[in-house]
Design an enzyme around this catalytic site. Structure first.
Site, PDB file in Angstrom:
ATOM      1  N   LYS A 132      -1.177  -1.407  -1.850  1.00  0.00           N
ATOM      2  CA  LYS A 132      -2.377  -1.795  -2.606  1.00  0.00           C
ATOM      3  C   LYS A 132      -3.091  -0.555  -3.170  1.00  0.00           C
ATOM      4  CE  LYS A 132      -6.723  -4.111  -1.521  1.00  0.00           C
ATOM      5  NZ  LYS A 132      -7.526  -2.969  -1.929  1.00  0.00           N
ATOM      6  N   LYS A 165      -1.692   5.716  -0.965  1.00  0.00           N
ATOM      7  CA  LYS A 165      -0.282   5.965  -1.313  1.00  0.00           C
ATOM      8  C   LYS A 165      -0.075   7.358  -1.884  1.00  0.00           C
ATOM      9  CE  LYS A 165       0.271   2.901  -4.392  1.00  0.00           C
ATOM     10  NZ  LYS A 165      -1.108   2.517  -4.267  1.00  0.00           N
ATOM     11  N   LYS A 202      -4.136   5.138 -12.719  1.00  0.00           N
ATOM     12  CA  LYS A 202      -5.052   6.282 -12.515  1.00  0.00           C
ATOM     13  C   LYS A 202      -4.335   7.619 -12.769  1.00  0.00           C
ATOM     14  CE  LYS A 202      -6.785   5.817  -8.253  1.00  0.00           C
ATOM     15  NZ  LYS A 202      -5.692   5.144  -7.635  1.00  0.00           N
ATOM     16  N   ASP A 217      -0.260  -3.531  -6.400  1.00  0.00           N
ATOM     17  CA  ASP A 217      -0.954  -4.716  -6.901  1.00  0.00           C
ATOM     18  C   ASP A 217      -0.191  -5.120  -8.143  1.00  0.00           C
ATOM     19  OD1 ASP A 217      -3.063  -4.361  -5.050  1.00  0.00           O
ATOM     20  OD2 ASP A 217      -3.958  -2.885  -6.370  1.00  0.00           O
TER      21      ASP A 217
END
Ligand code: SF4
Length: 268
Positions: free
Chosen positions: A9, A14, A40, A123
């Site tokens: 998620k 991560k 991002k 996600d």
């Protein structure tokens, strides 16, 4: 060449885990490449000492004759860093960023080395998250989760994707295990270990919450570089060692939502 993908998620840690893992592999003398696929595009930032490297997608929009130096940047320990990139948040690229990255790196014959670490958003927001698994790139998947229901939910969804994709001949992805990136919840280790068991896998590492991570981040480094003698650096080294030795790769069985919620309640 080992191709390892970390899925989980958004916001679960991560990129921190991937960057420290890559740094730990590099410390072992391995030739490592880390490819981030996240809107991002900050997967490799700590390896690059805070630098936001240009993404493959951005570079492709600007020019056609890209060279390796335009998209592959050398970070800590010689780790070759690539950011697939992506569009404005909320728009989604349906995998174009990561597909374009694979194609370009293949064309450049740059997809090589001892280990490629893929850091992929779990996600389903951008529609492309299955790409590395679908096209046979990510052969070993590790799920990064905490004990929070929403991150277990995302991990469980990725299990569904692995199980579905494992039926395709081009997909060779299997689950290597679960990494618990702790949020300091009660019974979190037990909960994530049990979740791992129920999906037919195992917890390969419990990563405790430790302020060494924040200290390294504000100094724009991985923990391995910033605090090499810290216990947290050893946790990441342990994870790297476990992954390198791991040949127990499985097709997971996702839980249904009721089972998942019941599990989370049992460990409150
Ligand atoms: S699939 Fe595209 S938008 Fe999604 S994370 Fe990867 S590069 Fe970014």
């Amino acid at each position: 060449m080992r191709q390892i993908a970390l899925y989980g998620k958004g916001g679960i840690g991560k990129s921190t885990t991937s960057a420290n893992l890559s740094a730990a592999f590099a410390e072992n003398g391995l030739d490592v490449m880390q490819i981030g696929c996240d809107p991002k595009h900050d997967s490799t930032r700590m390896l690059m000492h805070g630098r936001w490297i240009p993404t493959v997608l951005e570079q492709m929009y600007e020019r056609k004759d890209l060279e390796m130096d335009d998209v592959i940047f050398t970070g800590f320990g010689g780790v070759r860093c690539v950011e697939a990139g992506g569009p404005e948040p909320g728009i989604g690229c349906a995998g174009r960023g990561i597909i374009a990255t694979f194609q370009l790196l293949e064309k450049m014959k740059a997809l090589n080395g001892d280990v490629v670490v893929y850091d992929v958003l779990g996600d389903v927001v951008c529609g492309g998250f299955a790409m590395p698994m679908r096209d046979g790139y990510a052969q070993e998947v590790y799920l990064v989760t905490s004990g929070e229901l929403m991150s277990l939910y995302a991990a469980n969804n990725i299990c569904k994707a692995i199980a579905r994709l494992s039926e395709r001949s081009t997909a060779r992805c299997r689950l290597g295990g679960v990494i618990c990136n702790s949020k300091n919840m009660d019974n979190e280790r037990e909960l994530v270990a049990e979740f791992s068991r129920l999906i037919g896998s195992k917890m390969v590492q419990f990563v405790p919450r430790d302020k060494a991570v924040q200290a390294a981040e504000v100094n724009q480094m991985t923990v391995i570089e910033h605090a090499p003698a810290s216990p947290q650096a050893d946790v990441y080294r342990g994870l790297a060692k476990t992954i390198l030795a791991n040949d127990d790769l499985r097709i997971p069985t996702a839980l249904d939502l009721d089972e998942l919620e019941k599990l989370a309640r049992a460990y409150l």
